[in-house]
Design an enzyme around this catalytic site. Structure first.
Site, PDB file in Angstrom:
ATOM      1  N   SER A  61      34.000  71.217  76.181  1.00  0.00           N
ATOM      2  CA  SER A  61      33.893  70.690  74.992  1.00  0.00           C
ATOM      3  C   SER A  61      35.125  70.330  74.058  1.00  0.00           C
ATOM      4  O   SER A  61      35.045  69.508  73.430  1.00  0.00           O
ATOM      5  CB  SER A  61      32.783  71.467  74.068  1.00  0.00           C
ATOM      6  N   TYR A 188      31.477  61.605  81.634  1.00  0.00           N
ATOM      7  CA  TYR A 188      31.444  62.710  80.569  1.00  0.00           C
ATOM      8  C   TYR A 188      31.815  64.137  81.370  1.00  0.00           C
ATOM      9  O   TYR A 188      32.606  64.795  80.874  1.00  0.00           O
ATOM     10  CB  TYR A 188      30.182  62.612  80.109  1.00  0.00           C
ATOM     11  N   TYR A 240      30.312  74.185  67.104  1.00  0.00           N
ATOM     12  CA  TYR A 240      28.756  74.100  66.841  1.00  0.00           C
ATOM     13  C   TYR A 240      28.186  74.514  65.897  1.00  0.00           C
ATOM     14  O   TYR A 240      28.576  74.509  64.789  1.00  0.00           O
ATOM     15  CB  TYR A 240      28.298  74.616  68.177  1.00  0.00           C
ATOM     16  N   VAL A 258      33.115  75.643  76.496  1.00  0.00           N
ATOM     17  CA  VAL A 258      32.443  76.800  77.236  1.00  0.00           C
ATOM     18  C   VAL A 258      33.417  77.219  78.353  1.00  0.00           C
ATOM     19  O   VAL A 258      33.046  78.442  78.987  1.00  0.00           O
ATOM     20  CB  VAL A 258      30.801  76.498  77.782  1.00  0.00           C
TER      21      VAL A 258
HETATM   22  N1  GLN Z   1      30.440  70.488  80.000  1.00  0.00           N
HETATM   23  C1  GLN Z   1      29.724  71.213  79.163  1.00  0.00           C
HETATM   24  C2  GLN Z   1      28.438  70.531  78.770  1.00  0.00           C
HETATM   25  O1  GLN Z   1      28.231  69.553  78.670  1.00  0.00           O
HETATM   26  C3  GLN Z   1      30.417  71.188  77.748  1.00  0.00           C
HETATM   27  C4  GLN Z   1      29.606  72.105  76.721  1.00  0.00           C
HETATM   28  C5  GLN Z   1      30.519  72.844  75.918  1.00  0.00           C
HETATM   29  O2  GLN Z   1      31.849  73.209  76.245  1.00  0.00           O
HETATM   30  N2  GLN Z   1      30.097  73.737  74.733  1.00  0.00           N
HETATM   31  O3  GLN Z   1      27.254  71.389  78.858  1.00  0.00           O
END
Ligand code: GLN
Length: 304
Positions: A61, A188, A240, A258
């Site tokens: 993210s 993405y 978040y 993540v």
């Molecule tokens: N690639 C991850 C997703 O789309 C990114 C989420 C994250 O880092 N919170 O779920």
């Protein structure tokens, strides 16, 4: 500064073993949960590091910042914010609920739905061209011309990312954007899989801290207004549904992923990055938060 990050490292390593690597993207479950790195880059461009600071991991993210900066450059503020809102949600990063109950427009660019929608603003003939624009922005901000994405993580997320597909199809059906969902998601997912190390993230934090100017060569890399937009969204939405608590306990504009990274930008002072792949229940690096809390309190960095 070196002794501060070493103290932060000693303080933080007590929590190694807490939390858990992300496994909803199966490839991420292979991360070494004992990894810990902390870096600080000052506005003279000097980076100090401790731990696994050169080990590459996927941005996840944190790439939402790079997607947003690329889209702002490509189509401008007004076009981007036609497709995404500016408000925090208090919901998990992959939540779908508000697309149905509040507004069909995703709430902000720092959650999955919002980042997917911002991705659709980036123009190009095909997914390769559009991803290349994001990769170039990443290269410039991270100071590494050879930024690439991790193909195994990309494939793993493409194979399992059905929730992101659901978010994208909801938005397509509400007319937020058009085009091919699979093409948008290719861009993405590749952006999420871009590999970075803690030192590079710390440099990017210093660029954001320095109003978009590279602390290494004095070049303007992010237009000052766009830089302000990005830093404010980091403050309100970057962690978040833990953004409020992080603001109180740490008080630094920051973005987590993540993959275990957290990047912070302390306005007019420094960039900070931490890496440790075990996550808390909200998807933020467990040790990363502890390290940021320690450094912020010792150096009195809270912006509030
Ligand atoms: N690639 C991850 C997703 O789309 C990114 C989420 C994250 O880092 N919170 O779920």
């Amino acid at each position: 500064m070196q002794h501060i990050i070493e103290e932060a490292y000693d303080y933080t390593k007590k929590w190694l073993g807490k939390g858990k690597a992300a496994d909803y993207i199966p490839e991420l479950a292979k991360a070494d949960v004992n990894d810990l790195a902390i870096c600080i880059t000052d506005l003279g461009g000097r980076t100090e590091s401790v731990g696994e600071s050169k080990k590459k991991f996927t941005m996840q993210s944190i790439s939402k910042l790079i997607i947003l900066i690329t889209a702002l450059k490509d189509v401008g503020f007004d076009e981007v914010f036609k497709r995404v809102g500016m408000e925090p949600t208090g919901d998990p990063f992959n939540s779908i609920i508000r697309l149905e109950t509040m507004t069909s427009k995703p709430m902000n660019p720092m959650i999955n739905a919002g980042a997917i929608s911002v991705t659709t603003c980036i123009k190009g003939e095909n997914a390769e061209e559009r991803f290349e624009k994001i990769r170039e922005t990443a290269s410039v901000l991270l100071g590494d011309p050879d930024i690439t994405y991790n193909k195994d993580v990309y494939k793993s997320e493409t194979a399992t990312g059905h929730r992101n597909r659901a978010l994208a199809y909801m938005m397509l059906s509400s007319g937020i954007f058009d085009g091919s969902v699979e093409e948008h998601l290719e861009v993405y997912f590749k952006a999420c899989s871009m590999m970075v190390n803690c030192e590079e993230l710390s440099l990017m934090g210093a660029v954001l801290a320095n109003d978009g100017v590279s602390p290494i060569n004095g070049k303007l890399l992010i237009e000052p207004f766009h830089n302000r937009v990005v830093r404010s969204l980091m403050t309100t939405c970057g962690m978040y549904d833990a953004s409020g608590e992080f603001a109180m306990r740490v008080g630094i504009p920051a973005k987590s992923g993540v993959g275990g990274g957290i990047m912070g930008a302390v306005p007019s002072r420094m960039g900070i990055a931490v890496y440790s792949p075990a996550l808390d229940e909200k998807g933020n690096s467990y040790c990363g938060i502890k390290a940021m809390e320690y450094i912020s309190s010792v150096l009195d960095l809270s912006i509030f």
